[in-house]
Design a protein around this motif. Structure first.
Motif, short mmCIF file in Angstrom:
data_model
loop_
_atom_site.label_atom_id
_atom_site.label_comp_id
_atom_site.label_asym_id
_atom_site.label_seq_id
_atom_site.Cartn_x
_atom_site.Cartn_y
_atom_site.Cartn_z
N GLU A 94 39.87 41.12 44.19
CA GLU A 94 40.53 41.60 45.40
C GLU A 94 39.58 42.34 46.33
O GLU A 94 39.90 42.58 47.49
CB GLU A 94 41.70 42.52 45.03
CG GLU A 94 42.84 41.81 44.32
CD GLU A 94 43.90 42.78 43.84
OE1 GLU A 94 43.71 44.02 44.01
OE2 GLU A 94 44.92 42.33 43.29
N ARG A 153 38.98 42.00 36.06
CA ARG A 153 38.48 40.87 36.86
C ARG A 153 39.34 40.67 38.10
O ARG A 153 38.83 40.43 39.20
CB ARG A 153 38.44 39.59 36.02
CG ARG A 153 37.83 38.42 36.76
CD ARG A 153 37.72 37.19 35.90
NE ARG A 153 37.01 36.13 36.61
CZ ARG A 153 36.74 34.93 36.11
NH1 ARG A 153 37.10 34.64 34.88
NH2 ARG A 153 36.12 34.03 36.83
N ASN A 154 40.66 40.76 37.96
CA ASN A 154 41.55 40.62 39.12
C ASN A 154 41.31 41.74 40.12
O ASN A 154 41.35 41.52 41.34
CB ASN A 154 43.01 40.61 38.67
CG ASN A 154 43.38 39.35 37.92
OD1 ASN A 154 42.75 38.30 38.10
ND2 ASN A 154 44.40 39.42 37.09
N TYR A 155 41.04 42.94 39.62
CA TYR A 155 40.73 44.06 40.50
C TYR A 155 39.47 43.76 41.31
O TYR A 155 39.41 44.01 42.53
CB TYR A 155 40.54 45.31 39.65
CG TYR A 155 40.21 46.57 40.43
CD1 TYR A 155 41.22 47.37 40.95
CD2 TYR A 155 38.89 46.96 40.62
CE1 TYR A 155 40.92 48.54 41.66
CE2 TYR A 155 38.59 48.11 41.32
CZ TYR A 155 39.60 48.90 41.83
OH TYR A 155 39.30 50.04 42.54
N GLU A 157 42.53 42.13 33.77
CA GLU A 157 42.98 43.13 34.74
C GLU A 157 41.81 43.59 35.60
O GLU A 157 41.93 43.69 36.83
CB GLU A 157 43.59 44.33 34.01
CG GLU A 157 43.99 45.47 34.95
CD GLU A 157 44.44 46.71 34.21
OE1 GLU A 157 44.45 47.79 34.84
OE2 GLU A 157 44.78 46.60 33.01
N GLU A 214 39.66 30.71 33.23
CA GLU A 214 39.88 31.81 32.30
C GLU A 214 38.84 31.81 31.18
O GLU A 214 38.61 32.84 30.55
CB GLU A 214 41.29 31.73 31.71
CG GLU A 214 42.38 32.02 32.74
CD GLU A 214 43.77 31.81 32.19
OE1 GLU A 214 43.88 31.34 31.03
OE2 GLU A 214 44.74 32.11 32.90
#
Length: 645
Positions: free
Chosen positions: A507, A502-504, A500, A583
């Motif tokens: 972006e 890392r995705n933040y 979560e 991943e």
């Protein structure tokens, strides 16, 4: 302290010449000479100058005046070269911004630079934030003059006027070179780089910096008008002007590489050969892979320069071209280089057995540069030991836009030179060998190099700290094999999954600034000054970033071979058939390294798009031909045979 001795001199012979006046001269004396090529498109020096004149005229009509900041929202392209030159001809200060970076980062640069206008490529116009809705003005379309004594229609309040360049449209008017010409002491370039507090850091450089850096690069590389040099760096990075400037200064041709070529060392090698490139600059992590690939005995490439990060290992001694290491920064351009235009150079082909027992050094300071190794903020020389690298150069930038405190800290009055001189604090640790060659010993502050890009750890801290559930963040670099990678330690109000966070980050940050591992703690350790003690943070738990899934053993054959490659590159103990390379902690550069190993070890060429679409062991195994299959394999190259140097 060490200076150049007994070496040919590389003096500032540029006089009153600027990069702009140099290109205008080539447009007059050699208008048909090729200037820049991208795929099937090409501009001569005459065409380049005419398109830049057209853009300069349009910027002037739009209201850009001498000393105004102009943002270039352009990717690596012919239009970038036109935009840079047109902006300088109009008297503007060129601030290049890469459209591939997140919008938030673009907005921070715009807020800090306060540009008067934006130059954008027509297809990207709709994606340009903060742009006023003014009619796009493609290069080559005549612009109606302003009303007598008036100014152009002002943009929408809070917006920016945009001049769009229409790719492939030639200039329809023959306009004279605008005047008066820029003076060398005037500002020419503003380079956005990582900042420690979340605020943009913008390095300012004068026309004299552009001229001297271009001339120096051309002299050291032996550049002539017959050369074909590659441009592979990011359009928004300061290295872009390094790659482009030295070629334009000598009237050579720039050949622009596509993203899919740059992302894959084997594809990049094939492209360099096919395009008959003679000079190429690549970031060090890519160059380390590139120099160890098979090469034909003869090729047009004569010099491969690596820069942007420390070189970890020597390349083969029998390469058909020279390999150089370049050391410098935006603030102090080209300080040292291991490849010089004299017999004392140190390259893979001239390194001794003793040299090869240690990591490749930075090299000798070039002429015009003195490197001091100092041990404290009092500017005390260290003698023979390791100290901080301070640079006395005739090619220093002016400092940082809107940040006099940071400028004063990094650029000090020079106590070792003439009155009025400056010395730059690099933040690097270094040591001189007895033969005068400078070795790099890492950083002494919170700036690190990741895949050739300079990253301030505080910049990443600031972005991750804006996550609504994250309180404190401390990002630390760690070595994972030969690659430096970032680990984020954080405190949060709830359990935050590593993926979560890392995705933040993905972006909001360029991919090279995104940490690959995340460690949640109850609190961050503090030192005696009540500051975060990064050295006391726990080591990265690489497995925590992996999604929970059942482990399935790889099948014999391609799956087992690929699992071994995954494990070797990512330094994990066990890899299953369904494990995803990204991943597990991989990134785009490691994915390119994996591509090279698949080609070398398994004899199969897998395109980058296929690697990205399904980077699992089982997915990639389907693209590896079975034994005896004559499917897509690596292109054959002539055998490499030893050559005497």
């Amino acid at each position: 302290m060490i200076t150049q001795q007994d070496t040919p001199v590389v003096r500032d012979t540029t006089g009153t010449t600027t990069l702009v006046s140099r290109i205008e001269e080539f447009a007059r004396t050699a208008p048909q000479s090729p200037a820049v090529r991208h795929g099937d498109r090409e501009l001569t020096y005459g065409e380049l100058n005419q398109q830049a004149n057209q853009l300069a005229h349009e910027l002037s009509v739009l209201g850009v005046r001498r000393g105004d900041m102009v943002a270039m929202y352009l990717g690596r392209s012919i239009e970038w070269v036109v935009g840079m030159l047109g902006c300088l001809k109009a008297g503007g200060i060129c601030m290049p911004l890469d459209p591939s970076v997140p919008v938030e980062r673009f907005n921070r640069a715009i807020a800090a630079g306060s540009p008067t206008a934006v130059v954008a490529l027509k297809p990207t116009r709709a994606h340009c934030p903060n742009a006023a809705e003014v009619p796009p003005v493609p290069v080559g379309v005549p612009v109606a003059p302003c009303p007598a004594g008036g100014n152009p229609t002002p943009p929408v309040p809070g917006g920016l006027p945009v001049v769009t360049i229409d790719a492939g449209v030639p200039a329809r008017e023959v306009l004279p070179d605008p005047g008066p010409a820029a003076r060398r002491e005037e500002l020419a370039y503003a380079m956005f780089t990582s900042g420690s507090t979340g605020a943009a850091k913008i390095v300012l450089a004068q026309h004299s910096w552009l001229a001297l850096s271009a001339a120096r690069s051309a002299t050291i590389n032996g550049t002539t008008a017959a050369d074909r040099g590659s441009w592979l760096g990011a359009a928004g990075a300061g290295i872009a002007i390094h790659e482009v400037g030295g070629l334009l200064w000598q009237g050579a041709q720039i050949v622009i590489g596509e993203h899919d070529v740059i992302a894959s060392p084997p594809a990049l090698r094939d492209w360099l050969l096919a395009e008959r490139i003679t000079l190429s600059f690549v970031i060090t992590p890519v160059g380390e892979v590139l120099q160890n690939l098979p090469w034909p005995r003869e090729c047009d490439l004569r010099l491969l320069t690596l820069g942007g990060d420390r070189l970890n290992r020597w390349g083969p001694a029998d390469l058909p071209f020279e390999v150089a290491v370049s050391y410098g920064s935006l603030e102090a351009f080209q300080v040292a280089n291991s490849c010089h235009p004299w017999p004392r150079r140190l390259t893979p082909s001239t390194a001794t057995g003793a040299d090869r027992e240690t990591a490749p050094p930075v090299g000798r300071p070039i002429d015009g540069v003195t490197v001091h190794l100092l041990e404290d903020d009092g500017l005390t020389p260290v003698g023979d030991g390791i100290g901080e690298v301070w640079i006395d150069s005739d090619c220093l930038s002016l400092g940082y836009l809107g940040d006099p405190a940071q400028t004063a800290d990094r650029f000090r009055p020079n106590p070792f030179g003439a009155a009025g001189g400056r010395i730059y604090r690099s933040g690097d640790a270094g040591r001189f060998r007895p033969d005068g060659i400078l070795e790099h010993h890492g950083r002494i502050d919170d700036i690190v190099k990741i895949r050739g890009h300079r990253v301030e750890l505080g910049d990443v801290d600031w972005v991750l700290g804006r996550h609504p559930d994250v309180g404190q963040v401390a990002v630390v670099p760690t070595m994972d094999g030969d690659q430096r990678r970032l680990v984020a330690c954080f405190v949060a109000d709830r359990d935050v999954a590593p993926l979560e966070l890392r995705n933040y980050a993905m972006e909001r940050l360029p991919d090279w600034m995104v940490p690959v591992a995340y460690v949640q703690l109850g609190e961050l350790p503090l030192n005696t000054s009540n500051k975060i003690d990064r050295r006391a943070l726990p080591p990265a738990d690489w497995a925590r970033g992996r999604p929970a899934r059942a482990w399935r053993a790889p099948a014999p054959g391609a799956e087992t071979d690929l699992a071994r490659l995954f494990a070797d590159l990512l330094h994990v103990d066990r890899v299953g058939a369904d494990d995803n390379f990204l991943e597990l902690g991989g990134d785009s550069l490691l994915l390119a390294t994996l591509q090279g190993h698949i080609e070398q070890d398994l004899g199969t060429r897998i395109e980058m798009n296929d690697l990205v679409s399904d980077p699992t062991v089982s997915g990639l195994a389907q693209l590896v031909p079975a034994d005896g299959d004559t499917g897509a394999t690596a292109p054959s190259l002539p055998p490499i045979t030893p050559r005497r140097r």
